[in-house]
Design a protein around this motif. Structure first.
Motif, PDB file in Angstrom:
ATOM      1  N   LEU A   4       0.837  -1.185   0.000  1.00  0.00           N
ATOM      2  CA  LEU A   4       0.000   0.000   0.000  1.00  0.00           C
ATOM      3  C   LEU A   4       0.875   1.240   0.000  1.00  0.00           C
ATOM      4  CD1 LEU A   4      -2.711  -1.014   2.614  1.00  0.00           C
ATOM      5  CD2 LEU A   4      -2.770  -1.223   0.130  1.00  0.00           C
ATOM      6  N   THR A   5       0.470   2.231  -0.777  1.00  0.00           N
ATOM      7  CA  THR A   5       1.205   3.477  -0.900  1.00  0.00           C
ATOM      8  C   THR A   5       0.257   4.644  -0.713  1.00  0.00           C
ATOM      9  OG1 THR A   5       2.706   2.433  -2.485  1.00  0.00           O
ATOM     10  CG2 THR A   5       2.686   4.830  -2.445  1.00  0.00           C
ATOM     11  N   ALA A   6       0.685   5.624   0.073  1.00  0.00           N
ATOM     12  CA  ALA A   6      -0.102   6.842   0.247  1.00  0.00           C
ATOM     13  C   ALA A   6       0.126   7.745  -0.960  1.00  0.00           C
ATOM     14  CB  ALA A   6       0.308   7.561   1.529  1.00  0.00           C
ATOM     15  N   VAL A   7      -0.952   8.290  -1.503  1.00  0.00           N
ATOM     16  CA  VAL A   7      -0.864   9.109  -2.709  1.00  0.00           C
ATOM     17  C   VAL A   7       0.016  10.346  -2.486  1.00  0.00           C
ATOM     18  CG1 VAL A   7      -2.228  10.587  -4.258  1.00  0.00           C
ATOM     19  CG2 VAL A   7      -2.955   8.268  -3.779  1.00  0.00           C
ATOM     20  N   ALA A  90     -11.698  14.699 -14.116  1.00  0.00           N
ATOM     21  CA  ALA A  90     -12.617  13.915 -13.301  1.00  0.00           C
ATOM     22  C   ALA A  90     -12.386  14.134 -11.805  1.00  0.00           C
ATOM     23  CB  ALA A  90     -12.496  12.434 -13.647  1.00  0.00           C
ATOM     24  N   LEU A  91     -11.170  13.954 -11.336  1.00  0.00           N
ATOM     25  CA  LEU A  91     -10.911  14.080  -9.898  1.00  0.00           C
ATOM     26  C   LEU A  91      -9.540  14.639  -9.566  1.00  0.00           C
ATOM     27  CD1 LEU A  91     -12.272  10.974  -7.996  1.00  0.00           C
ATOM     28  CD2 LEU A  91     -12.967  13.323  -7.808  1.00  0.00           C
ATOM     29  N   ARG A  92      -8.931  15.387 -10.414  1.00  0.00           N
ATOM     30  CA  ARG A  92      -7.550  15.818 -10.231  1.00  0.00           C
ATOM     31  C   ARG A  92      -7.317  16.459  -8.870  1.00  0.00           C
ATOM     32  NH1 ARG A  92      -4.186  20.559 -12.746  1.00  0.00           N
ATOM     33  NH2 ARG A  92      -2.154  19.838 -12.078  1.00  0.00           N
ATOM     34  N   GLY A  93      -6.740  15.691  -7.988  1.00  0.00           N
ATOM     35  CA  GLY A  93      -6.331  16.191  -6.704  1.00  0.00           C
ATOM     36  C   GLY A  93      -7.456  16.630  -5.790  1.00  0.00           C
ATOM     37  N   ARG A  94      -8.695  16.489  -6.203  1.00  0.00           N
ATOM     38  CA  ARG A  94      -9.791  17.003  -5.395  1.00  0.00           C
ATOM     39  C   ARG A  94     -10.262  16.015  -4.342  1.00  0.00           C
ATOM     40  NH1 ARG A  94     -13.257  19.352 -10.286  1.00  0.00           N
ATOM     41  NH2 ARG A  94     -13.084  17.157 -10.767  1.00  0.00           N
ATOM     42  N   LEU A  95      -9.836  14.775  -4.389  1.00  0.00           N
ATOM     43  CA  LEU A  95     -10.210  13.837  -3.335  1.00  0.00           C
ATOM     44  C   LEU A  95      -9.641  14.281  -2.000  1.00  0.00           C
ATOM     45  CD1 LEU A  95      -9.998  10.181  -4.661  1.00  0.00           C
ATOM     46  CD2 LEU A  95     -11.952  11.356  -3.699  1.00  0.00           C
ATOM     47  N   LEU A  96      -8.438  14.849  -2.029  1.00  0.00           N
ATOM     48  CA  LEU A  96      -7.861  15.341  -0.792  1.00  0.00           C
ATOM     49  C   LEU A  96      -8.683  16.532  -0.322  1.00  0.00           C
ATOM     50  CD1 LEU A  96      -4.067  15.107  -1.631  1.00  0.00           C
ATOM     51  CD2 LEU A  96      -5.564  13.394  -0.652  1.00  0.00           C
ATOM     52  N   GLY A  97      -9.157  16.448   0.905  1.00  0.00           N
ATOM     53  CA  GLY A  97     -10.008  17.497   1.456  1.00  0.00           C
ATOM     54  C   GLY A  97     -11.493  17.246   1.266  1.00  0.00           C
ATOM     55  N   VAL A 108     -18.317  12.414   8.981  1.00  0.00           N
ATOM     56  CA  VAL A 108     -17.324  11.555   9.629  1.00  0.00           C
ATOM     57  C   VAL A 108     -15.996  12.277   9.695  1.00  0.00           C
ATOM     58  CG1 VAL A 108     -16.082   9.358   9.496  1.00  0.00           C
ATOM     59  CG2 VAL A 108     -18.488   9.466   8.850  1.00  0.00           C
ATOM     60  N   GLY A 109     -15.629  13.009   8.644  1.00  0.00           N
ATOM     61  CA  GLY A 109     -14.363  13.719   8.604  1.00  0.00           C
ATOM     62  C   GLY A 109     -14.054  14.189   7.204  1.00  0.00           C
ATOM     63  N   THR A 110     -12.778  14.475   6.959  1.00  0.00           N
ATOM     64  CA  THR A 110     -12.325  14.884   5.633  1.00  0.00           C
ATOM     65  C   THR A 110     -11.146  14.009   5.214  1.00  0.00           C
ATOM     66  OG1 THR A 110     -10.911  16.585   6.592  1.00  0.00           O
ATOM     67  CG2 THR A 110     -13.083  17.283   5.857  1.00  0.00           C
ATOM     68  N   VAL A 111     -10.992  13.821   3.911  1.00  0.00           N
ATOM     69  CA  VAL A 111      -9.930  12.970   3.372  1.00  0.00           C
ATOM     70  C   VAL A 111      -8.591  13.707   3.453  1.00  0.00           C
ATOM     71  CG1 VAL A 111      -9.083  11.763   1.321  1.00  0.00           C
ATOM     72  CG2 VAL A 111     -11.546  11.818   1.801  1.00  0.00           C
ATOM     73  N   LEU A 112      -7.639  13.089   4.175  1.00  0.00           N
ATOM     74  CA  LEU A 112      -6.277  13.616   4.256  1.00  0.00           C
ATOM     75  C   LEU A 112      -5.373  12.989   3.203  1.00  0.00           C
ATOM     76  CD1 LEU A 112      -5.608  13.588   8.109  1.00  0.00           C
ATOM     77  CD2 LEU A 112      -6.053  15.570   6.649  1.00  0.00           C
ATOM     78  N   ASP A 113      -5.619  11.723   2.900  1.00  0.00           N
ATOM     79  CA  ASP A 113      -4.781  11.011   1.939  1.00  0.00           C
ATOM     80  C   ASP A 113      -5.570   9.826   1.400  1.00  0.00           C
ATOM     81  OD1 ASP A 113      -2.556  10.379   0.406  1.00  0.00           O
ATOM     82  OD2 ASP A 113      -1.177  10.303   2.102  1.00  0.00           O
ATOM     83  N   VAL A 114      -5.054   9.222   0.359  1.00  0.00           N
ATOM     84  CA  VAL A 114      -5.667   8.064  -0.273  1.00  0.00           C
ATOM     85  C   VAL A 114      -4.601   6.980  -0.357  1.00  0.00           C
ATOM     86  CG1 VAL A 114      -6.752   7.211  -2.387  1.00  0.00           C
ATOM     87  CG2 VAL A 114      -7.175   9.561  -1.634  1.00  0.00           C
ATOM     88  N   LEU A 115      -4.958   5.752  -0.005  1.00  0.00           N
ATOM     89  CA  LEU A 115      -4.042   4.624  -0.143  1.00  0.00           C
ATOM     90  C   LEU A 115      -4.370   3.875  -1.422  1.00  0.00           C
ATOM     91  CD1 LEU A 115      -3.970   3.081   3.446  1.00  0.00           C
ATOM     92  CD2 LEU A 115      -2.291   4.563   2.384  1.00  0.00           C
ATOM     93  N   VAL A 116      -3.327   3.545  -2.170  1.00  0.00           N
ATOM     94  CA  VAL A 116      -3.486   2.768  -3.401  1.00  0.00           C
ATOM     95  C   VAL A 116      -2.577   1.558  -3.337  1.00  0.00           C
ATOM     96  CG1 VAL A 116      -4.152   4.735  -4.843  1.00  0.00           C
ATOM     97  CG2 VAL A 116      -1.738   4.150  -4.626  1.00  0.00           C
TER      98      VAL A 116
END
Length: 190
Positions: A4-7, A90-97, A108-116
């Motif tokens: 697993l790697t953090a984006v 589509a989602l350029r960098g907008r998943l964070l936050g 629940v909260g906000t997205v700090l990072d994504v694991l891939v």
């Protein structure tokens, strides 16, 4: 099993050919929410001070995503921007936050990072959240290190992730416990 790697850790990784030449560095990771995976990468030049390249790297051209480099067969894997700009929007960098809500409407909260997943997968596996205190017990520090599996999400858009209310029972407070929970779900031992 792929690691697993953090984006966030992918930014500035070198893009290296199988011949050993560093041809670029990762600037941003682009997601394809429908496919639940990485769609590609925007790039900077060979040196980190070079600035953005007018080319990017679509995921199908990636040979392997490793901890220290993104591997490609050759420099021909990089493509001119117009061929993949539509995917980037589509989602350029907008998943964070992005906000994470339950289907009951509770934040629940906000997205700090994504694991891939690394390797040839690039599959989106989990979200690391800055969580509110309701779903997570323990110290304040640990509440900011919670992981929610991607499979629990009902929908993922550019600004909101919706999970079922019961999914908060699957929240883990650190990467080791998330990995152990993930392995138990697959029936493997760690």
């Amino acid at each position: 099993m792929n690691g697993l790697t953090a984006v966030r850790s992918l930014t500035t990784l070198p893009v290296v050919t199988l011949g050993g030449d560093a041809v670029a560095h990762v600037k941003d990771t682009v997601f394809d929410p429908a496919a639940e995976r990485i769609a590609g990468f925007t790039l900077t030049g060979r040196t980190l001070l070079s600035g953005p390249l007018p080319r990017d790297l679509p995921w199908p051209a990636v040979h392997c995503l490793g901890r220290h480099a993104v591997m490609v067969h050759d420099e021909g894997a990089l493509c001119d921007l117009p061929r993949s700009v539509a995917r980037r929007d589509a989602l350029r960098g907008r998943l964070l936050g992005a906000h994470v809500l339950t289907d009951d409407g509770d934040l629940v909260g906000t997205v700090l990072d994504v694991l891939v997943e690394g390797g040839a997968s690039g599959r989106l596996v989990a979200f690391r959240l800055a969580a509110h205190r309701e779903p997570v017990h323990g110290s304040r520090h640990r509440r900011h290190q919670v992981y929610v599996p991607r499979g629990e999400a009902l929908s993922v858009s550019d600004r909101t992730v919706v999970i079922p209310a019961h999914a908060t029972t699957y929240v883990t407070d650190g990467l080791p416990s998330f990995a152990a929970h993930r392995d138990r779900g697959r029936g493997t031992a760690r």
